[in-house]
Design a protein around this motif. Structure first.
Motif, PDB file in Angstrom:
ATOM      1  N   GLU A  12       7.509  38.292   2.082  1.00 15.42           N
ATOM      2  CA  GLU A  12       6.811  39.213   1.184  1.00 15.42           C
ATOM      3  C   GLU A  12       5.344  39.280   1.581  1.00 15.42           C
ATOM      4  OE1 GLU A  12       7.719  37.477  -2.624  1.00 15.42           O
ATOM      5  OE2 GLU A  12       5.900  36.274  -2.569  1.00 15.42           O
ATOM      6  N   HIS A  13       4.768  40.459   1.463  1.00 17.15           N
ATOM      7  CA  HIS A  13       3.374  40.742   1.844  1.00 17.15           C
ATOM      8  C   HIS A  13       3.135  40.652   3.357  1.00 17.15           C
ATOM      9  CE1 HIS A  13       1.556  39.959  -2.432  1.00 17.15           C
ATOM     10  NE2 HIS A  13       2.787  40.430  -2.498  1.00 17.15           N
ATOM     11  N   LYS A  14       4.182  40.487   4.146  1.00 16.76           N
ATOM     12  CA  LYS A  14       4.033  40.391   5.603  1.00 16.76           C
ATOM     13  C   LYS A  14       4.749  41.554   6.273  1.00 16.76           C
ATOM     14  CE  LYS A  14       3.921  35.337   5.532  1.00 16.76           C
ATOM     15  NZ  LYS A  14       4.809  34.171   5.615  1.00 16.76           N
ATOM     16  N   PRO A  15       4.477  41.770   7.582  1.00 20.20           N
ATOM     17  CA  PRO A  15       5.257  42.807   8.283  1.00 20.20           C
ATOM     18  C   PRO A  15       6.725  42.416   8.361  1.00 20.20           C
ATOM     19  CG  PRO A  15       3.718  41.700   9.787  1.00 20.20           C
ATOM     20  CD  PRO A  15       3.436  41.177   8.422  1.00 20.20           C
ATOM     21  N   ASP A  16       7.577  43.432   8.521  1.00 18.77           N
ATOM     22  CA  ASP A  16       9.021  43.210   8.590  1.00 18.77           C
ATOM     23  C   ASP A  16       9.581  42.495   7.368  1.00 18.77           C
ATOM     24  OD1 ASP A  16       9.303  44.520  11.024  1.00 18.77           O
ATOM     25  OD2 ASP A  16       8.951  42.708  12.196  1.00 18.77           O
ATOM     26  N   GLY A  44      12.121  46.641   4.604  1.00 25.05           N
ATOM     27  CA  GLY A  44      11.128  47.544   4.027  1.00 25.05           C
ATOM     28  C   GLY A  44      10.266  46.835   3.005  1.00 25.05           C
ATOM     29  N   ARG A  45       9.059  47.365   2.820  1.00 30.01           N
ATOM     30  CA  ARG A  45       8.127  46.816   1.831  1.00 30.01           C
ATOM     31  C   ARG A  45       8.747  46.901   0.445  1.00 30.01           C
ATOM     32  NH1 ARG A  45       5.506  43.664   3.130  1.00 30.01           N
ATOM     33  NH2 ARG A  45       3.566  44.308   4.109  1.00 30.01           N
ATOM     34  N   GLY A  46       8.832  45.782  -0.219  1.00 29.10           N
ATOM     35  CA  GLY A  46       9.398  45.752  -1.571  1.00 29.10           C
ATOM     36  C   GLY A  46      10.833  45.262  -1.640  1.00 29.10           C
ATOM     37  N   THR A  47      11.503  45.098  -0.481  1.00 32.02           N
ATOM     38  CA  THR A  47      12.900  44.670  -0.547  1.00 32.02           C
ATOM     39  C   THR A  47      13.019  43.296  -1.209  1.00 32.02           C
ATOM     40  OG1 THR A  47      12.644  43.926   1.745  1.00 32.02           O
ATOM     41  CG2 THR A  47      13.810  46.002   1.385  1.00 32.02           C
ATOM     42  N   VAL A  58       2.532  45.992  -2.130  1.00 27.68           N
ATOM     43  CA  VAL A  58       1.281  45.916  -1.370  1.00 27.68           C
ATOM     44  C   VAL A  58       1.383  46.891  -0.190  1.00 27.68           C
ATOM     45  CG1 VAL A  58       0.748  43.536  -2.023  1.00 27.68           C
ATOM     46  CG2 VAL A  58       2.114  43.961   0.026  1.00 27.68           C
ATOM     47  N   PRO A  59       0.243  47.296   0.389  1.00 26.16           N
ATOM     48  CA  PRO A  59       0.300  48.228   1.524  1.00 26.16           C
ATOM     49  C   PRO A  59       1.127  47.662   2.686  1.00 26.16           C
ATOM     50  CG  PRO A  59      -1.950  48.038   0.694  1.00 26.16           C
ATOM     51  CD  PRO A  59      -1.139  46.990  -0.013  1.00 26.16           C
ATOM     52  N   ALA A  60       1.617  48.565   3.530  1.00 20.32           N
ATOM     53  CA  ALA A  60       2.502  48.153   4.627  1.00 20.32           C
ATOM     54  C   ALA A  60       1.808  47.184   5.578  1.00 20.32           C
ATOM     55  CB  ALA A  60       2.969  49.384   5.396  1.00 20.32           C
ATOM     56  N   GLY A  61       0.551  47.450   5.936  1.00 22.31           N
ATOM     57  CA  GLY A  61      -0.132  46.628   6.937  1.00 22.31           C
ATOM     58  C   GLY A  61       0.441  46.872   8.318  1.00 22.31           C
ATOM     59  N   ASP A  62      -0.123  46.187   9.310  1.00 25.27           N
ATOM     60  CA  ASP A  62       0.317  46.384  10.696  1.00 25.27           C
ATOM     61  C   ASP A  62       1.394  45.380  11.083  1.00 25.27           C
ATOM     62  OD1 ASP A  62      -1.588  48.360  11.028  1.00 25.27           O
ATOM     63  OD2 ASP A  62      -3.148  46.872  11.485  1.00 25.27           O
ATOM     64  N   GLY A  63       1.961  45.595  12.243  1.00 21.16           N
ATOM     65  CA  GLY A  63       2.823  44.587  12.856  1.00 21.16           C
ATOM     66  C   GLY A  63       4.304  44.731  12.589  1.00 21.16           C
ATOM     67  N   TRP A  64       4.738  45.877  12.054  1.00 18.23           N
ATOM     68  CA  TRP A  64       6.175  46.071  11.811  1.00 18.23           C
ATOM     69  C   TRP A  64       6.860  46.362  13.146  1.00 18.23           C
ATOM     70  CZ3 TRP A  64       8.688  46.196   6.864  1.00 18.23           C
ATOM     71  CH2 TRP A  64       7.826  45.946   5.783  1.00 18.23           C
ATOM     72  N   THR A  65       7.865  45.574  13.486  1.00 21.40           N
ATOM     73  CA  THR A  65       8.555  45.795  14.752  1.00 21.40           C
ATOM     74  C   THR A  65      10.057  46.036  14.554  1.00 21.40           C
ATOM     75  OG1 THR A  65       8.907  43.427  15.001  1.00 21.40           O
ATOM     76  CG2 THR A  65       6.943  44.334  16.054  1.00 21.40           C
ATOM     77  N   GLU A  66      10.614  45.531  13.449  1.00 18.71           N
ATOM     78  CA  GLU A  66      12.067  45.652  13.235  1.00 18.71           C
ATOM     79  C   GLU A  66      12.460  46.972  12.582  1.00 18.71           C
ATOM     80  OE1 GLU A  66      14.463  43.504  14.214  1.00 18.71           O
ATOM     81  OE2 GLU A  66      12.858  42.415  15.252  1.00 18.71           O
ATOM     82  N   SER A  67      11.525  47.525  11.794  1.00 13.36           N
ATOM     83  CA  SER A  67      11.840  48.789  11.116  1.00 13.36           C
ATOM     84  C   SER A  67      10.537  49.434  10.686  1.00 13.36           C
ATOM     85  CB  SER A  67      12.720  48.552   9.886  1.00 13.36           C
ATOM     86  OG  SER A  67      11.914  48.263   8.747  1.00 13.36           O
ATOM     87  N   GLU A  68      10.642  50.688  10.240  1.00 10.79           N
ATOM     88  CA  GLU A  68       9.490  51.329   9.602  1.00 10.79           C
ATOM     89  C   GLU A  68       9.296  50.663   8.235  1.00 10.79           C
ATOM     90  OE1 GLU A  68       7.450  53.786  10.799  1.00 10.79           O
ATOM     91  OE2 GLU A  68       8.498  53.300  12.669  1.00 10.79           O
TER      92      GLU A  68
END
Ligand SMILES: [Zn+2]
Length: 454
Positions: A426-430, A110-113, A87-97
């Motif tokens: 999953e599907h959330k920031p960070d 990361g998205r998908g981990t 799913v798209p990255a979305g907003d609110g990532w604070t721990e990593s890109e």
């Protein structure tokens, strides 16, 4: 010989392979030549198949939609199914890109981990460890990579309709542990009713909600009417405001996932119940009476004639998620989740009859059949046996109201990758997965492959 040795000796390599895949932002994109779901999902599939070949497995790529690698001989095939799109990255990532694959504090970010590249890389190394240990399966083991799980499962529909071999048994590490052996049937639909309005009370606006699978937190209506109408409505969590030529009525609800609407409060139902206190006449009066009495804030479709349950998966649930009123037409979009052992033929006609009696017409309907594999089947017994042996914990399978990737292929259940009590990002920031959990998934998947294929 320890058949997990290869995983332990190559755990850094496993995590580096995962990081490389996470760096590909495989969100669905515009279709192009050689990339039916967009460039990045196809690139991610190519990269994964290259990894499989590096580890010594033959691969197949079916039209850049689905790919797989395989190990062993035998007539029958068991499968591990997962997906490489995200799913798209979305907003609110604070721990990593979001597409970093960065490893720190015992986690890979990361998205998908977690959903679902981590488990799929774990599956590939699980297959490698079995091969390196010399294990000779009596059934072929196939690891299948889809690339369109998040946005419609066009990948597995293609696989099925283009001669893709179906497994005799298998699992998808795209749910949770211990195991999900039942997923309710899902009917998502829209019913509409056009109103020929007469009288002193005219509905001019009615809207609320965002999606069929979320219970709406807010809904609003406007009514052209005498201003004294404001005093006719008395309800909790409902606000009435005088506006030019009438009133505005707003209702509050509590948003929850549409598979568990009983945990929330439906703002659309609350709004209809408040409006039904006004002296609407004619078709508008009839229609609002129907919506408030037959749907209201009920979550099991009781007054629509849908109250049904079974012993393994519980009650049917119904969530009216979206309402709109345009061109004098009221439109309601909802999600019904029906118990796993009940036939569609029993549920759907009742649903349709209920709405038809209220003067509504069906304008959209999609159906995903229920999935249920009994607890005493070979597949469930073997997978739970693996989980108990690997974790030392007693395991019971469960039924859910949501749908997983397991529904896209016969003889598959969701098994892993999330452990009871672990944070679900999953599907959330960070989004992250603990690196020890990535490795533990590889171990469990290896044991499960062995249990199903030996
Ligand atoms: Zn997933």
């Amino acid at each position: 010989m320890d058949f997990k040795r290869y995983i332990h000796a190559h755990s850094d390599e496993l995590l580096a392979s995962l990081a490389a895949l996470v760096r590909i932002p495989s969100v669905e994109g515009e279709p192009e030549e050689g990339a039916p779901f967009g460039k990045e999902p196809a690139r991610c599939l190519h990269e994964m198949l290259a990894l499989c070949e590096k580890l010594g497995f033959p691969t197949e790529n079916m039209d850049d939609r689905v790919g797989w690698c395989e190990y062993g001989e035998g007539e029958e095939m068991v499968a591990v199914l997962g997906h490489l799109d995200v799913v798209p990255a979305g907003d609110g990532w604070t721990e990593s890109e979001p597409f970093s694959g960065e490893i720190k504090n015992g986690r890979i970010y990361g998205r998908g981990t977690m959903d679902d590249k981590g488990p799929m890389v774990a599956a590939v190394y699980a297959l490698a460890t079995l091969k390196q240990s010399g294990f000779q399966p009596s059934r072929r083991i196939r690891v299948i990579f889809g690339t369109n799980e998040e946005t419609g499962c066009g990948d597995m529909a293609w696989y099925a309709s283009h001669g893709g071999e179906m497994p005799v048994m298998g699992f998808t590490p795209d749910g949770e542990y211990p195991l999900i052996n039942g997923e309710k049937g899902i009917l998502n639909g829209t019913y509409t009713r056009t109103l020929h309005q007469t009288g002193d009370y005219i509905l001019t606006r009615f809207e609320g909600g965002e999606a069929s699978n979320i219970s709406p937190a807010y809904a609003v209506a406007e009514v052209k009417c005498p201003t004294e109408a404001a005093s006719k409505i008395a309800a909790e969590k409902v606000t009435v405001t005088p506006i030019d030529g009438g009133i505005r009525v707003e209702a509050e609800g509590v948003a929850v996932h549409g598979s568990t609407p009983e945990l929330g409060e439906n703002a659309i139902g609350r709004l209809a119940m408040a409006l039904a206190q006004l002296p609407f006449t004619g078709e508008t009066g009839e229609c609002l009476a129907f919506v408030s009495e037959r749907l209201g804030m009920e979550t099991h479709g009781e007054s629509l004639g849908l109250a049904m349950r079974d012993g393994v998966s519980g009650d049917l649930t119904m969530n009216v998620g979206v309402a709109s009123f345009e061109n004098e037409t009221l439109s309601l979009t909802f999600s019904v989740r029906y118990p796993v052992t009940l036939p569609y033929e029993l549920v759907y006609p009742r649903l349709k009859r209920g709405f038809t009696l209220g003067g509504f017409t069906e304008t959209e309907m999609t159906h995903a059949a229920a999935l249920y594999i009994p607890k005493d089947s070979e597949l469930i017994r073997r997978l739970l046996g693996v989980y108990e042996a690997e974790t030392g914990e007693k395991a019971e399978p469960k039924c859910i109201g949501g749908g997983t990737y397991a529904k896209s292929m016969p003889n598959i259940v969701a098994f892993g990758p999330i452990f009871p009590g672990d944070e679900v990002r999953e599907h959330k920031p960070d989004e992250y997965m603990e690196t020890r959990r990535v490795i533990q998934n590889a171990e469990i998947i290896a044991s499960a492959m062995k249990a199903l294929a030996e």
